[in-house]
Scaffold this active site. Structure first.
Site, mmCIF file in Angstrom:
data_model
loop_
_atom_site.group_PDB
_atom_site.id
_atom_site.type_symbol
_atom_site.label_atom_id
_atom_site.label_comp_id
_atom_site.label_asym_id
_atom_site.label_seq_id
_atom_site.Cartn_x
_atom_site.Cartn_y
_atom_site.Cartn_z
ATOM 1 N N ASN A 148 20.817 36.832 60.870
ATOM 2 C CA ASN A 148 20.899 38.207 60.375
ATOM 3 C C ASN A 148 22.296 38.607 59.929
ATOM 4 O O ASN A 148 22.469 39.440 59.052
ATOM 5 C CB ASN A 148 20.387 39.173 61.452
ATOM 6 C CG ASN A 148 20.880 38.845 62.837
ATOM 7 O OD1 ASN A 148 20.687 37.732 63.321
ATOM 8 N ND2 ASN A 148 21.513 39.789 63.503
ATOM 9 N N CYS A 163 25.276 47.607 67.862
ATOM 10 C CA CYS A 163 24.213 47.738 68.852
ATOM 11 C C CYS A 163 23.458 49.034 68.586
ATOM 12 O O CYS A 163 23.827 49.812 67.716
ATOM 13 C CB CYS A 163 24.770 47.664 70.258
ATOM 14 S SG CYS A 163 26.159 48.718 70.536
HETATM 15 N N1 PLP Z 1 15.288 38.894 64.718
HETATM 16 C C1 PLP Z 1 16.238 39.044 63.782
HETATM 17 C C2 PLP Z 1 16.937 37.842 63.252
HETATM 18 C C3 PLP Z 1 16.580 40.317 63.321
HETATM 19 O O1 PLP Z 1 17.534 40.467 62.421
HETATM 20 C C4 PLP Z 1 15.892 41.437 63.871
HETATM 21 C C5 PLP Z 1 16.261 42.815 63.466
HETATM 22 O O2 PLP Z 1 17.408 43.151 63.344
HETATM 23 C C6 PLP Z 1 14.903 41.224 64.826
HETATM 24 C C7 PLP Z 1 14.630 39.941 65.223
HETATM 25 C C8 PLP Z 1 14.143 42.361 65.438
HETATM 26 O O3 PLP Z 1 13.114 42.788 64.573
HETATM 27 P P1 PLP Z 1 12.444 44.219 64.772
HETATM 28 O O4 PLP Z 1 13.452 45.223 64.359
HETATM 29 O O5 PLP Z 1 11.247 44.198 63.844
HETATM 30 O O6 PLP Z 1 12.035 44.312 66.192
#
Ligand code: PLP
Length: 374
Positions: free
Chosen positions: A145, A315
């Site tokens: 991300n 956060c």
């Molecule tokens: N995994 C990754 C790599 C993410 O970037 C995010 C969100 O920032 C999530 C999981 C969590 O997803 P959600 O916001 O749909 O719970």
């Protein structure tokens, strides 16, 4: 949305197709479990969306469980593996908190799988780690991300399978941005989220292969074939399906964005370093570090110039913290000065240019202030 929005990895702008699908589903109403005409229509909406989401990652519709988002999907996968008797968890060093915290809460021993200086997981380390006793659950994200770095998931899958392990892949940032093929990647479970690809927030999916036994996590009416009780979020699911379809159609256009991203990176290269640029990356993500120019200050200065970006890691309280991703890549000195710039389906070349202009100006002002103070 006024200004230049370049924070799509936080949440994407909702696609018009998704807005139309959500609206239509809300107007149509109905509970998919009802057997009358309105209920059956709602069921048809859910199943059409399931087909679209399944097609995005190359699985059969029956492999898809709808739930509240990427976080719940990873929690469900990890809990399912624990209840299936897996004995230890190996977690990539740059994984999202949804995976890290869920693994920690599992009660099983957790090992952190290191990455190299570009943020790519070290396969030789995994090979050695998998020789230790205990059936392993291995968690490796497809794309990060913060940096957009794409992990060698298929190569890892071959090792995990040979060790009779379970591979969970967080594809929340990858799906809808690059082609994703669940089977070619060799995943056992995969987390997906609608709001990262132009669908509504609060809806996601867990894709599960034949070897993965998914546990009943919510006790209740047994919706989603008993895997996720609670009346389905029909408008959200409809929006997810429409967004998945549109994202799949737009993959090529998004890939072309890499050239605009790279041009912006080149413009700021005198004062900022790119993180993860030596690895395969998502086409619309740029992670930069400017030594001495703290992340929060960069974000605020750009916001004042009408350009919305993100600190490497923020956060939920909105406070900026040093990026654990960049720290784990061996750059603890750069971690407090990292920003993430990310585009999406309606981002233009001009948006990336405006980011470059605004960043250069902000950096020059910051450098001048520091000279004054010195
Ligand atoms: N995994 C990754 C790599 C993410 O970037 C995010 C969100 O920032 C999530 C999981 C969590 O997803 P959600 O916001 O749909 O719970």
């Amino acid at each position: 949305m006024a200004g230049v929005y370049l924070d799509w990895n936080a949440t994407a702008k909702v696609r018009p197709e998704a807005i139309a699908a959500v609206t239509q589903a809300m107007i149509a109403g109905g509970n998919p479990s009802s057997i009358h005409a309105t209920g059956r229509a709602a069921r048809a909406t859910v199943e059409a969306a399931r087909e679209a989401v399944a097609a995005l990652v190359g699985v059969k519709p029956g492999s898809i469980t709808f739930l509240s988002g990427g976080t719940e999907a990873s929690n469900l996968a990890i809990e399912s593996a624990v209840l299936a008797g897996y004995e230890r968890i190996i977690v990539g060093a740059t994984e999202h908190e949804a995976v890290v915290e869920s693994a920690r809460a599992s009660g099983l021993p957790v090992e952190t799988w290191p990455v190299d200086g570009e943020g790519v997981a070290d396969l030789a380390w995994l090979e050695t780690a998998l020789r230790a006793p205990g059936r392993p659950l291995v968690c490796l994200m497809l794309a990060n991300n913060e940096t957009g770095v794409i992990q060698p998931v298929a190569a890892a899958a071959a090792l995990v399978r040979a060790a009779e392990g379970w591979l969970h892949v967080d594809a929340v940032q990858a799906a809808g941005k690059i082609p994703v093929d669940f089977n070619a990647l060799g995943a056992d479970t995969m987390a997906l989220s609608a709001h990262k690809l132009g669908g509504p927030q609060g809806v996601g999916a867990l894709a599960a292969g034949e070897r993965a036994k998914i546990t009943r996590r919510m006790q209740g009416g047994g919706q989603e074939r008993g895997r996720r009780s609670g009346t389905e979020n029909v408008p959200g699911i409809a929006g997810f399906g429409a967004a998945a379809q549109a994202a799949q159609a737009g993959l090529e256009a998004l890939a072309a964005q890499a050239a605009w991203r790279d041009a912006a990176a080149e413009r700021v290269a005198g004062a900022a370093v790119q993180i993860g640029a030596g690895a395969p990356r998502l086409p619309q993500t740029l992670c930069l570090a400017a030594p001495g120019f703290e992340s929060g200050l960069q974000v605020m200065n750009l916001d004042l110039a009408g350009v919305m970006i993100s600190a490497g890691a923020a956060c939920s309280s909105g406070k900026v913290k040093a990026s654990h991703v960049v720290e784990s890549m061996g750059h603890p000195d750069l971690a407090p000065c990292v920003i993430r710039v990310s585009g999406g389906w309606d981002t233009t070349q001009e948006d990336w240019r405006r980011f470059g202009d605004a960043w250069i100006e902000a950096h020059a002002r910051h450098a001048a202030r520091r000279r004054e103070v010195a």
